[in-house]
Design an enzyme around this catalytic site. Structure first.
Site, PDB file in Angstrom:
ATOM      1  N   HIS A 185      36.699  43.390  43.277  1.00  0.00           N
ATOM      2  CA  HIS A 185      37.839  43.594  42.394  1.00  0.00           C
ATOM      3  C   HIS A 185      37.534  45.030  41.627  1.00  0.00           C
ATOM      4  O   HIS A 185      38.808  45.635  41.407  1.00  0.00           O
ATOM      5  CB  HIS A 185      38.002  42.680  41.031  1.00  0.00           C
ATOM      6  CG  HIS A 185      38.336  41.222  41.768  1.00  0.00           C
ATOM      7  ND1 HIS A 185      37.336  40.348  42.249  1.00  0.00           N
ATOM      8  CD2 HIS A 185      39.426  40.586  41.825  1.00  0.00           C
ATOM      9  CE1 HIS A 185      37.940  39.101  42.422  1.00  0.00           C
ATOM     10  NE2 HIS A 185      39.356  39.327  42.614  1.00  0.00           N
ATOM     11  N   ASP A 255      43.157  39.784  51.250  1.00  0.00           N
ATOM     12  CA  ASP A 255      42.946  39.668  49.946  1.00  0.00           C
ATOM     13  C   ASP A 255      43.616  40.578  49.063  1.00  0.00           C
ATOM     14  O   ASP A 255      44.640  41.411  49.751  1.00  0.00           O
ATOM     15  CB  ASP A 255      41.566  39.883  49.424  1.00  0.00           C
ATOM     16  CG  ASP A 255      40.903  39.146  48.205  1.00  0.00           C
ATOM     17  OD1 ASP A 255      41.793  38.727  47.769  1.00  0.00           O
ATOM     18  OD2 ASP A 255      39.725  38.893  48.149  1.00  0.00           O
TER      19      ASP A 255
END
Length: 347
Positions: A185, A255
């Site tokens: 992230h 993702d």
């Protein structure tokens, strides 16, 4: 009147508890095929059901309504929903007694899926098939176990429980995210192992379960000994290995393309194009409505005519006579999970 459009290759999010007019317009764009919900989209069960219904009635066929609802710290809906344990808790139960661990995993799948379906959600991005090497900042107890065989057994049971309720599953993060410390992230993880090492351990759950998975989500991880690109942007990982060697025929979800590890591919259009060229069927753009608008305005992919039907196959199919909320099987599964939670709290 709903808009009649085939489902497209972009998965978007929405801001709050109800749709805005701008979001309704955005979700009716031909490239959009679904919505991913987050904790910010949840206030109570009735509100969630209304939001899901609003999304689903926008278009024909209905947009997919999805969520990351794994259990443990990644459970987006809490108040009014059962507390599903982290998969690592089920792994510990398996280490004590494999039969008990697998029954608890099936219970978790039944409760998780039946409660989501009852509130209009089609799909959860679970199970996590990464192995727990004890180093990853982002995986940790989201993984079932360090042992691939334990992971396979527990994931199979969870998938069976979800199927009992009428929901498919999405295995992640192919070919394995558990060996690296960095969080994709906010960073660009690199796993320095060679292909054989990854294949012998991390890929085994994906290989064994390939025919059971409705979807797969690749890792935003670079494996430099194999390919210079992250797995989600790599034709080798997605087409040669996942499709070719493992025989996976379901839907490949990228993702989130706004994560730091995705930025190496360029701007949002370049990221989406790279993911699609690598083999992703659907790209996720979350938490950045500005980038969503840019992508919808500028991206012009060739959308396979078969994509919409493949996505429609992911709509939940509730089985009212088996494990819906209130049924005997559901209540038994919920009680078993509550007992596990109490035991874990006291341990």
């Amino acid at each position: 009147m709903p808009t009649i459009l085939p489902l497209g290759p972009v998965m978007l999010d929405v801001a709050g508890h109800a749709l805005t007019d701008d979001e309704r317009k955005r979700l009716c764009h031909p490239l959009v095929g679904g919505v991913i919900l987050f904790a910010r989209n949840y206030d109570n069960p009735e509100q969630l059901a209304a939001l899901s219904a609003d999304i689903r009635t926008l278009r024909v066929p209905a947009l997919l309504v999805t969520v990351d609802h794994e259990g443990g710290r990644v459970q987006r809906f809490r108040e009014g929903f059962s507390a599903v344990p982290a998969m690592g808790v089920l792994g510990k139960a398996w280490s004590v007694n494999p039969e008990t661990g697998c029954q608890l995993a099936r219970d978790a799948g039944r409760v998780l899926a039946s409660e989501l379906i009852a509130h209009g959600v089609d799909l959860s991005y679970t199970p996590v098939l990464d192995l727990d090497y004890g180093v990853s900042r982002v995986i940790g107890d989201r993984a079932f176990h360090r042992d691939p065989d334990a992971t396979i057994a527990l994931a199979t049971a969870l998938i069976d429980g979800m199927a009992d309720a009428g929901m498919g599953c999405v295995g992640k993060h192919f070919p394995g995210h558990g060996f690296v410390e960095a969080d994709s992230h906010v960073d660009m993880p690199r796993d320095m192992r060679d292909f054989d090492a990854i294949s012998a351990q991390d890929m085994r759950p994906f290989h064994t379960l390939a025919t059971r998975l409705a979807g797969v989500m690749p890792a935003h991880v670079i494996y430099p000994a194999v390919d210079s690109r992250p797995a989600g942007f790599s034709p080798f990982w997605l087409q040669t290995v996942l499709r070719g060697q493992l025989g996976f025929s379901g839907v490949i979800f990228s993702d989130d393309l706004t994560m730091e590890a995705a930025t190496e591919a360029g701007d949002i259009v370049a990221r989406a194009e790279a993911a699609r060229a690598a083999g992703c069927d659907m790209v996720l753009v979350c938490n950045r409505p500005d980038l969503a608008e840019t992508l919808l305005a500028r991206w012009q992919p060739e959308v396979p005519p078969t994509l919409s039907e493949r996505l429609r196959a992911l709509h939940a199919r509730p089985r009212a006579d088996s494990v819906c909320p209130g049924s005997a099987a559901y209540l038994q599964a919920k009680a078993q999970l509550a007992a596990l939670a109490e035991h874990t709290r006291r341990a």
